[in-house]
Design a protein around this motif. Structure first.
Motif, PDB file in Angstrom:
ATOM      1  N   LYS A   1      39.321   5.400 -29.589  1.00 21.11           N
ATOM      2  CA  LYS A   1      38.390   5.941 -30.785  1.00 21.11           C
ATOM      3  C   LYS A   1      39.263   5.680 -31.901  1.00 21.11           C
ATOM      4  O   LYS A   1      38.767   5.870 -33.129  1.00 21.11           O
ATOM      5  CB  LYS A   1      38.171   7.228 -30.361  1.00 21.11           C
TER       6      LYS A   1
ATOM      7  N   SER B   1      35.449   0.661 -32.139  1.00 17.76           N
ATOM      8  CA  SER B   1      35.234   1.838 -31.307  1.00 17.76           C
ATOM      9  C   SER B   1      33.448   2.185 -31.471  1.00 17.76           C
ATOM     10  O   SER B   1      33.183   3.074 -30.681  1.00 17.76           O
ATOM     11  CB  SER B   1      35.899   3.048 -31.998  1.00 17.76           C
ATOM     12  N   SER B   2      32.983   1.688 -32.094  1.00 17.95           N
ATOM     13  CA  SER B   2      31.409   1.612 -32.275  1.00 17.95           C
ATOM     14  C   SER B   2      30.725   0.912 -31.333  1.00 17.95           C
ATOM     15  O   SER B   2      29.354   0.934 -31.196  1.00 17.95           O
ATOM     16  CB  SER B   2      30.855   1.847 -33.598  1.00 17.95           C
TER      17      SER B   2
ATOM     18  N   LYS C   1      36.489   0.616 -36.546  1.00 17.92           N
ATOM     19  CA  LYS C   1      35.229   1.300 -36.367  1.00 17.92           C
ATOM     20  C   LYS C   1      34.174   0.310 -35.707  1.00 17.92           C
ATOM     21  O   LYS C   1      33.459   0.744 -35.163  1.00 17.92           O
ATOM     22  CB  LYS C   1      34.604   2.279 -37.376  1.00 17.92           C
TER      23      LYS C   1
ATOM     24  N   GLU D   1      40.070   1.688 -40.191  1.00 16.45           N
ATOM     25  CA  GLU D   1      38.569   2.016 -39.791  1.00 16.45           C
ATOM     26  C   GLU D   1      37.987   0.891 -40.321  1.00 16.45           C
ATOM     27  O   GLU D   1      36.805   0.364 -39.788  1.00 16.45           O
ATOM     28  CB  GLU D   1      38.161   3.468 -40.440  1.00 16.45           C
ATOM     29  N   ASN D   2      38.280   0.411 -41.399  1.00 15.57           N
ATOM     30  CA  ASN D   2      37.526  -0.534 -42.226  1.00 15.57           C
ATOM     31  C   ASN D   2      38.086  -2.023 -41.912  1.00 15.57           C
ATOM     32  O   ASN D   2      37.703  -2.960 -42.468  1.00 15.57           O
ATOM     33  CB  ASN D   2      37.455  -0.364 -43.567  1.00 15.57           C
TER      34      ASN D   2
END
Length: 305
Positions: free
Chosen positions: A125, A132-133, A129, A38-39
């Motif tokens: 997704k 995905s964002s 992030k 994610e990061n």
């Protein structure tokens, strides 16, 4: 199309390294790596190659790496898993002999100006992030393939890598039920299909690459803003033919798979690569079941096979 979750129990005969997570069958290690993924530090210079397994990602990786690196044939002798980082590599023991963590390699890169080619089988997704964002928009190439041929290729791959011991019909039922790696299949494909109009996303089909490889190379080079001469394209076409790829140890994971070949000598990473190969193994009844599943899954979408 129903994009809901499918958290049915996973058959433990061969999927010992996988688990249901967030509606998909993912490497068990994903729970451990989720925050790191994610990061992840995303660079818009990088190129991401995404796919459901056995849809043509290795072929696409080699094409993209060669385009990004100006047809560096000497550099292409290095194994593809060292040139192109497999994001979730640490989720599979067979690919983890080097001990290298691709997430750390990406975050700790020394040359931030040099684009990386990154491969993953995660859904949109499940990407970092920043992607995905849509905060950051690196180039993303998603490659898909006729789902019946994909199922056949997944079956042989799972026999080789995961020591799957069921028969093909049983595997088809697992595939349809969304219990094989990275499934449910259509949820995976649709997660990218729905984003295909974004200028940083290119949607490719395996069958296009088989019928017009030169045309696909031109599309990809334009998409990556890496123009190529007609001569370069012709040379690259030869490098990427199925016959050449099957003889190229750099793209066949030869060194990594050698221990497996000792116990399962019939196994191959690059197998036939044929369009319509499912007709040689899939019964007419199973083909009909797949056709009904495809029709039901795609009835509310604009996706066509």
């Amino acid at each position: 199309m129903d994009l809901g979750k499918s958290d049915a129990p996973i058959d433990d005969k061969f999927l010992t390294e996988l688990t249901s997570f967030d509606g998909f069958v993912l490497p068990t290690v994903y729970k451990e790596l989720k925050k790191q993924i994610e990061n992840l530090e995303v660079s818009e210079r990088d190129v991401w190659i995404c796919s459901f397994p056995r849809s043509g990602s290795t072929w696409t990786q080699e094409m993209v790496w060669m385009i990004v690196n100006n047809c560096d044939f000497e550099g292409a002798q290095i194994p593809i898993y060292e040139r192109c980082l497999f994001l979730e590599k640490k989720g599979f023991r067979v690919y983890d002999s080097s001990g290298a963590n691709p997430i750390e390699q990406i975050n700790n890169r020394k040359d931030v100006q040099k684009p990386l080619v990154i491969k993953t089988h995660f859904t949109f997704k499940s990407l970092p992030k920043d992607i995905s964002s849509e905060l950051k928009k690196p180039k993303i190439i998603y490659v898909t393939r006729n789902v019946k041929d994909t199922c056949v290729s997944c079956y042989h791959y799972c026999k080789f890598i995961f020591d799957y011991r069921g028969d093909f019909s049983e595997f088809c039922e697992l595939f349809l039920a969304g219990k094989v790696p990275y499934s449910p299949y259509w949820n995976h494909v649709m997660s990218y299909w729905q984003m295909r109009h974004n200028p940083n996303i290119l949607f490719l089909r395996y069958e296009e690459m088989k019928s017009d490889l030169g045309g696909v190379i031109r599309r990809v080079s334009q998409f990556l803003e890496k123009p190529m001469t007609d001569e370069q394209i012709e040379v690259l076409i030869h490098h990427l033919t199925f016959e050449t790829m099957t003889k190229n140890p750099a793209v066949n994971y030869t060194a990594l798979h050698e221990p497996l070949r000792k116990v399962r000598p019939e196994g191959r990473f690059i197998r036939k690569g044929r369009i319509g190969d499912h007709k040689t193994i899939m019964s007419l009844d199973m083909q009909k079941k797949f056709d009904e599943w495809i029709e039901s899954s795609l009835q509310d979408t604009d996706y066509s096979m």
